[in-house]
Write an enzyme that holds these catalytic residues in place. Structure first.
Site, PDB file in Angstrom:
ATOM      1  N   CYS B  85       0.677  -1.125   0.087  1.00 42.73           N
ATOM      2  CA  CYS B  85       0.000  -0.019  -0.024  1.00 42.73           C
ATOM      3  C   CYS B  85       0.916   1.156  -0.001  1.00 42.73           C
ATOM      4  CB  CYS B  85      -0.973  -0.068   1.197  1.00 42.73           C
ATOM      5  SG  CYS B  85      -2.069  -1.542   1.340  1.00 42.73           S
ATOM      6  N   HIS B 327      -9.152   2.381  -2.583  1.00 42.50           N
ATOM      7  CA  HIS B 327      -7.845   2.020  -2.525  1.00 42.50           C
ATOM      8  C   HIS B 327      -7.299   1.676  -3.738  1.00 42.50           C
ATOM      9  CE1 HIS B 327      -4.376   1.518  -0.470  1.00 42.50           C
ATOM     10  NE2 HIS B 327      -4.469   0.437   0.277  1.00 42.50           N
TER      11      HIS B 327
END
Ligand code: ZN
Lengths: 132, 383
Positions: B85, B327
């Site tokens: 991430c 995301h």
């Protein structure tokens, strides 16, 4: 002839009747690891295999309710379990038949049974901890 | 070390972009960011392109060169970056480092991901890790942190839900956000349970998206823009993987933020606005604490006071956060910086934090042995 059911991960436990997880032990640093590392990450010396305690205490857990991976039951619980004798906190499957009454601090012990599939999609023996 | 400025930004909306390929998605925001920076493609001296899932989903390999070539950038060093991430914020860190060390004077950072595809499945740390084989999926590891936080500090399910409610309220002011309709605490608590105690609205949705940042050595930045934004600190750290490790407080998170404050010579009281990695409601609460916006254990009560809402003392995730935008893994860390730049330039429209001068972006990625694989903390400020 049936082939024997494989372990979820080669060499991760021994003796499915009276099972023990196999960790690593560095004689120099007197540290234990799970799973067994390639070398000791603290001193880079060799690490021996060592059976770990069957008894643990739940540090935290959750119940996974979405579509499960690796053919696991839906839902299934997963947790972090403290192996107090070994000084290790390990990530592990918890007993899928006992999603009720789980709690931080609960005593659990190790089981090995045919459960779900391995990374190659084959039925396998898998370890989990069940409430005592 | 030389000072480094951001001189241009661009991003797509986050959501479903079914009409565009992974490569097509990345190109328009590059063009926008270069235009904003008044920079020709031939003036870009290095490129860093981040994506985390495109290899697995589309077989993409070293896609950065293709993407940048479409935008007229070739010949210069191009690096493809994967760091879970934090792929985007890591790409930014590398671009910053190259300019700070004098290797080049300008660089472009492109973060892109296309992940709204059938059967994406659950994100985990990889199929060969024993933790994954034993059933650890990413929402479960954050659910376990939430349970510890609740047990140790008395944080409530309602306080966790307030994070999603607040970020959705912010998202209603951001046209680039995937979800913009307001939600209530009840909505969050009653949505389907994913991993107890995290419900569907407590977890960030998937999205397609791309975001771009153009950097310049500070000495040259005014050739490109009248409103350069200074990079006051750029930090990347890895987990400790000590065993046993406590889930709360999160040592790696604290360590990254502390280092960023030290490098910038600033503290939490200097921050005007923040974007953090709210992949789950509990994440934002943990990050408040690591950024020292409140004492350890007080994150749930902090969101309750409204301090982290727009108009509060320290607005967090004015963009709507991952919980509202979604995301797109490789783009997320870059998009946080795009929001920061727009806030510091006073260009954030209805979600503007008045007079914002100092911004922090915190991002975290991956799972290993009860810790993060990586954590970034970037501080931006007006000169
Ligand atoms: Zn050793």
């Amino acid at each position: 002839m049936d082939e024997p059911v494989r372990d979820v991960f080669p060499g991760i436990f021994e003796d499915s009747k009276n099972p023990r997880l196999i960790g690593g032990h560095c004689p120099g640093c007197k540290r234990k690891f799970f799973p067994k590392p390639i070398v000791c990450p603290y001193c880079l010396g060799p690490v021996g295999a060592t059976p770990l305690s069957r008894e643990g205490v739940i540090y935290s857990f959750s119940i996974v309710r979405i579509k499960p991976p690796f053919g696991l039951p839906q839902p299934y619980p997963v947790g972090l379990v403290d192996l107090v004798e070994d000084g290790l906190r390990i990530i592990t499957l918890l007993d899928p038949l006992k999603t009720e009454g789980l709690a931080i601090g609960k005593n659990v012990h190790l089981m090995v049974e045919p459960l779900g599939v391995d990374a190659g999609g084959q039925t396998c023996l898998r370890y989990y901890f069940t409430p005592v | 070390m030389r000072k480094v400025d951001i001189v241009g930004v661009g991003m797509t909306s986050f959501g479903k972009h079914q009409d565009k390929s992974f490569i097509e998605l990345a190109v328009p925001p590059i063009v926008d960011a270069l235009k904003e920076a008044n920079m020709k493609p031939s003036q870009v001296e290095a490129g860093f392109c981040s994506y985390a899932l495109a290899g697995r989903l589309f077989g993409a390999v070293t896609a950065g060169q293709t993407i940048l070539w479409h935008a007229g950038i070739n010949k210069v060093p191009v690096v493809n970056v994967e760091n879970a991430c934090t792929s985007g914020s890591t790409a930014f860190h590398l671009a910053w480092m190259g300019i700070a060390l004098g290797q080049f004077d300008t660089a472009i950072v492109v973060g892109v991901e296309k992940m709204v595809v059938p059967n994406l499945g659950l994100i985990s740390s990889g199929d060969t890790e024993i933790d994954t084989l034993e059933g650890l999926v990413t929402p479960a590891s954050f659910a376990m942190r939430a349970l510890c936080h609740m047990a140790e500090y008395g944080t409530t399910a309602e306080q966790l839900a307030l994070v999603a409610v607040k970020n959705r309220r912010h998202a209603s002011l951001n046209q680039l956000s995937q979800f913009r309709d307001p939600i209530t605490v009840e909505d969050v608590l009653r949505s389907p349970m994913i991993c107890d105690p995290l419900t569907r609205l407590s977890c960030c949705p998937n999205a397609d998206g791309a975001a771009v940042v153009v950097l310049s050595a500070a000495g040259r930045s005014r050739r490109f823009t009248a409103k350069p934004v200074r990079v006051a600190a750029s930090v990347l750290v890895t987990g400790s993987y000590e065993n046993p490790i406590d889930l709360v407080p999160w040592e790696t998170d604290y360590r990254a933020c502390k280092k960023a404050y030290e490098i910038a010579g600033l503290g939490p009281n200097d921050l005007d606005v923040v974007e953090c990695h709210d992949a789950f409601t509990i994440s934002e609460i943990l990050h408040y604490e690591a950024m020292l916006l409140c004492p350890t254990g007080e994150g749930g009560r902090l969101v309750e006071t409204g301090a982290t809402s727009l108009g509060g003392t320290i607005p967090v995730n004015p963009s709507g956060g991952l919980l509202s935008k979604g995301h797109p893994v490789g783009a997320t860390g870059v998009a946080q910086l795009v929001e920061g730049v727009r806030q510091l330039r006073g260009e954030a429209g209805a979600r503007q934090t008045e007079g914002a001068r100092v911004f922090m972006a915190q991002c975290m990625g991956g799972d290993k042995d009860g810790d993060a694989r990586s954590c970034t903390a970037n501080i931006l400020m007006n000169n």
